[in-house]
Write a protein that holds these residues in place. Structure first.
Motif, PDB file in Angstrom:
ATOM      1  N   GLU A   1       0.825  -1.214   0.000  1.00  0.00           N
ATOM      2  CA  GLU A   1       0.000   0.000   0.000  1.00  0.00           C
ATOM      3  C   GLU A   1       0.861   1.266   0.000  1.00  0.00           C
ATOM      4  N   GLU A   2       1.931   1.266   0.804  1.00  0.00           N
ATOM      5  CA  GLU A   2       2.818   2.426   0.862  1.00  0.00           C
ATOM      6  C   GLU A   2       3.556   2.626  -0.457  1.00  0.00           C
ATOM      7  N   LYS A   3       4.033   1.528  -1.039  1.00  0.00           N
ATOM      8  CA  LYS A   3       4.802   1.627  -2.282  1.00  0.00           C
ATOM      9  C   LYS A   3       3.944   2.161  -3.427  1.00  0.00           C
ATOM     10  N   VAL A   4       2.732   1.642  -3.573  1.00  0.00           N
ATOM     11  CA  VAL A   4       1.847   2.118  -4.635  1.00  0.00           C
ATOM     12  C   VAL A   4       1.467   3.572  -4.381  1.00  0.00           C
ATOM     13  N   PHE A   5       1.165   3.900  -3.126  1.00  0.00           N
ATOM     14  CA  PHE A   5       0.730   5.250  -2.771  1.00  0.00           C
ATOM     15  C   PHE A   5       1.811   6.282  -3.078  1.00  0.00           C
ATOM     16  N   LEU A   6       3.034   6.028  -2.627  1.00  0.00           N
ATOM     17  CA  LEU A   6       4.088   7.021  -2.801  1.00  0.00           C
ATOM     18  C   LEU A   6       4.639   7.034  -4.219  1.00  0.00           C
ATOM     19  N   MET A   7       4.805   5.851  -4.837  1.00  0.00           N
ATOM     20  CA  MET A   7       5.435   5.799  -6.152  1.00  0.00           C
ATOM     21  C   MET A   7       4.468   6.183  -7.267  1.00  0.00           C
ATOM     22  N   GLN A   8       3.288   5.571  -7.289  1.00  0.00           N
ATOM     23  CA  GLN A   8       2.376   5.774  -8.409  1.00  0.00           C
ATOM     24  C   GLN A   8       1.372   6.903  -8.170  1.00  0.00           C
ATOM     25  N   VAL A   9       0.798   6.948  -6.975  1.00  0.00           N
ATOM     26  CA  VAL A   9      -0.207   7.973  -6.704  1.00  0.00           C
ATOM     27  C   VAL A   9       0.445   9.349  -6.587  1.00  0.00           C
ATOM     28  N   PHE A  10       1.559   9.429  -5.840  1.00  0.00           N
ATOM     29  CA  PHE A  10       2.192  10.718  -5.616  1.00  0.00           C
ATOM     30  C   PHE A  10       3.312  11.000  -6.619  1.00  0.00           C
ATOM     31  N   TYR A  11       4.384  10.192  -6.594  1.00  0.00           N
ATOM     32  CA  TYR A  11       5.589  10.548  -7.346  1.00  0.00           C
ATOM     33  C   TYR A  11       5.335  10.608  -8.847  1.00  0.00           C
TER      34      TYR A  11
ATOM     35  N   GLY B   1     -11.606  -1.720   2.760  1.00  0.00           N
ATOM     36  CA  GLY B   1     -11.668  -2.304   4.093  1.00  0.00           C
ATOM     37  C   GLY B   1     -10.460  -2.012   4.963  1.00  0.00           C
ATOM     38  N   ALA B   2      -9.548  -1.142   4.488  1.00  0.00           N
ATOM     39  CA  ALA B   2      -8.357  -0.830   5.287  1.00  0.00           C
ATOM     40  C   ALA B   2      -8.749  -0.050   6.536  1.00  0.00           C
ATOM     41  N   GLY B   3      -8.062  -0.330   7.618  1.00  0.00           N
ATOM     42  CA  GLY B   3      -8.346   0.348   8.878  1.00  0.00           C
ATOM     43  C   GLY B   3      -7.615   1.673   9.007  1.00  0.00           C
ATOM     44  N   ARG B   4      -7.888   2.360  10.108  1.00  0.00           N
ATOM     45  CA  ARG B   4      -7.271   3.666  10.353  1.00  0.00           C
ATOM     46  C   ARG B   4      -5.757   3.556  10.474  1.00  0.00           C
ATOM     47  N   LYS B   5      -5.280   2.437  11.005  1.00  0.00           N
ATOM     48  CA  LYS B   5      -3.837   2.264  11.181  1.00  0.00           C
ATOM     49  C   LYS B   5      -3.117   2.264   9.839  1.00  0.00           C
ATOM     50  N   THR B   6      -3.679   1.556   8.849  1.00  0.00           N
ATOM     51  CA  THR B   6      -3.067   1.501   7.524  1.00  0.00           C
ATOM     52  C   THR B   6      -3.032   2.883   6.883  1.00  0.00           C
ATOM     53  N   LYS B   7      -4.150   3.600   6.956  1.00  0.00           N
ATOM     54  CA  LYS B   7      -4.211   4.925   6.354  1.00  0.00           C
ATOM     55  C   LYS B   7      -3.300   5.914   7.083  1.00  0.00           C
ATOM     56  N   ALA B   8      -3.196   5.769   8.392  1.00  0.00           N
ATOM     57  CA  ALA B   8      -2.292   6.638   9.154  1.00  0.00           C
ATOM     58  C   ALA B   8      -0.843   6.404   8.738  1.00  0.00           C
ATOM     59  N   GLN B   9      -0.510   5.156   8.409  1.00  0.00           N
ATOM     60  CA  GLN B   9       0.843   4.847   7.967  1.00  0.00           C
ATOM     61  C   GLN B   9       1.142   5.492   6.615  1.00  0.00           C
ATOM     62  N   LEU B  10       0.132   5.558   5.751  1.00  0.00           N
ATOM     63  CA  LEU B  10       0.305   6.224   4.456  1.00  0.00           C
ATOM     64  C   LEU B  10       0.555   7.715   4.649  1.00  0.00           C
ATOM     65  N   VAL B  11      -0.182   8.329   5.570  1.00  0.00           N
ATOM     66  CA  VAL B  11       0.031   9.742   5.866  1.00  0.00           C
ATOM     67  C   VAL B  11       1.443   9.973   6.389  1.00  0.00           C
ATOM     68  N   LYS B  12       1.884   9.112   7.279  1.00  0.00           N
ATOM     69  CA  LYS B  12       3.230   9.231   7.843  1.00  0.00           C
ATOM     70  C   LYS B  12       4.296   9.107   6.752  1.00  0.00           C
ATOM     71  N   ALA B  13       4.106   8.139   5.844  1.00  0.00           N
ATOM     72  CA  ALA B  13       5.068   7.941   4.755  1.00  0.00           C
ATOM     73  C   ALA B  13       5.108   9.156   3.841  1.00  0.00           C
ATOM     74  N   ALA B  14       3.931   9.746   3.566  1.00  0.00           N
ATOM     75  CA  ALA B  14       3.879  10.938   2.719  1.00  0.00           C
ATOM     76  C   ALA B  14       4.580  12.112   3.385  1.00  0.00           C
ATOM     77  N   GLN B  15       4.411  12.241   4.693  1.00  0.00           N
ATOM     78  CA  GLN B  15       5.079  13.321   5.425  1.00  0.00           C
ATOM     79  C   GLN B  15       6.596  13.193   5.352  1.00  0.00           C
ATOM     80  N   GLN B  16       7.082  11.951   5.333  1.00  0.00           N
ATOM     81  CA  GLN B  16       8.521  11.724   5.226  1.00  0.00           C
ATOM     82  C   GLN B  16       9.022  11.974   3.805  1.00  0.00           C
ATOM     83  N   MET B  17       8.174  11.652   2.816  1.00  0.00           N
ATOM     84  CA  MET B  17       8.583  11.770   1.425  1.00  0.00           C
ATOM     85  C   MET B  17       8.574  13.203   0.905  1.00  0.00           C
TER      86      MET B  17
END
Length: 264
Positions: free
Chosen positions: A135-145, A193-209
């Motif tokens: 989820e993090e890899k797709v989010f940061l590489m394809q959705v954002f980058y 069906g992803a929980g809040r923890k998964t989505k929070a991790q995506l936000v954290k990864a985006a903040q780092q990126m």
């Protein structure tokens, strides 16, 4: 139908059932395939070609660096994706990114060899490759980058009219548009069906990126330092608009963008 119209048609129909939407991007990517032998030859007098070489050598180096990272990321996505439709799509993405690298290698040889590497892009590469989840890899590489990099290709194309660089960047704009659209479609599947923890991790990864991406975008090697100083305010304004667009895309995936700060 023109290739850009095909891209727009696929992006405009996100309602397709689950991974079938991803599979449509596989079919689109196959239709958009091209070979490096299709690129036109660089034209102009020896003096003009020499000037272009001096100006664009550092640009080509940076794009070669970026697409070398993209090959590794695409291979990771192909390996990790559990859905067969996504795996089929990622076979095309691996081929696309490898073809991009091949094209940049040909141009860098013509330009006289590699220039200074972007240190922030190396840091982004290490971060992307070390992410824990698909989820993090797709989010940061394809959705954002991939989305954030497309305007850069358009800018390079406009600045290099009548050259092989313009042709290549126009091709990459289409390829990366497909990559981004496929990432949006697949991230929706992954986040069902992803929980809040998964989505929070995506936000954290985006903040780092994002701070690294800002540094990467505004960085200039010695050969282009004077351009960076001249264009700084315009570059910052453009970058801020692009990041805010990415934040809106994240919101469309159900990510709490209110927690993502724009570091510009």
């Amino acid at each position: 139908m023109e290739m850009q119209e095909l891209v727009d048609d696929v992006v405009a129909h996100p309602e397709d059932a689950r991974t079938q939407g991803v599979f449509r991007f596989y079919e689109l990517a196959k239709r958009a395939e091209w070979q490096t032998r299709d690129l036109p030859e660089t034209k102009g007098t020896p003096q003009k070609i020499a000037r272009r070489r001096d100006i664009w050598r550092s640009v080509i180096t940076q794009q070669l660096q970026a697409d070398s990272l993209a090959v590794e990321m695409a291979a990771q996505l192909l390996s990790l994706a559990p859905h067969i439709e996504a795996k089929m799509y990622y076979t095309t993405m691996v081929q696309d990114e490898a073809r991009h690298v091949e094209a940049w290698f040909k141009l860098i040889r013509e330009a006289g060899g590699e220039a200074e590497r972007d240190p922030y892009l190396d840091k982004l590469a290490s971060m992307f490759l070390a992410l824990d989840t698909l989820e993090e890899k797709v989010f940061l590489m394809q959705v954002f980058y991939e989305r954030l990099i497309i305007p850069r290709f358009r800018l390079i194309a406009r600045s290099s009219r009548g050259t092989v660089l313009e042709d290549l960047c126009n091709r990459l704009t289409i390829d990366d548009g497909i990559h981004h659209g496929a990432g949006m479609a697949y991230e929706r599947v992954l986040l069902e069906g992803a929980g809040r923890k998964t989505k929070a991790q995506l936000v954290k990864a985006a903040q780092q990126m994002l701070p690294l991406f800002v540094d990467h975008t505004l960085w200039r090697p010695k050969e282009r330092a004077f351009i960076g100083r001249t264009m700084h305010d315009r570059d910052v304004a453009r970058l801020k608009a692009e990041i805010e667009d990415g934040v809106r895309l994240a919101a469309s995936l159900g990510i709490d963008v209110g927690e993502i700060s724009v570091p510009v």
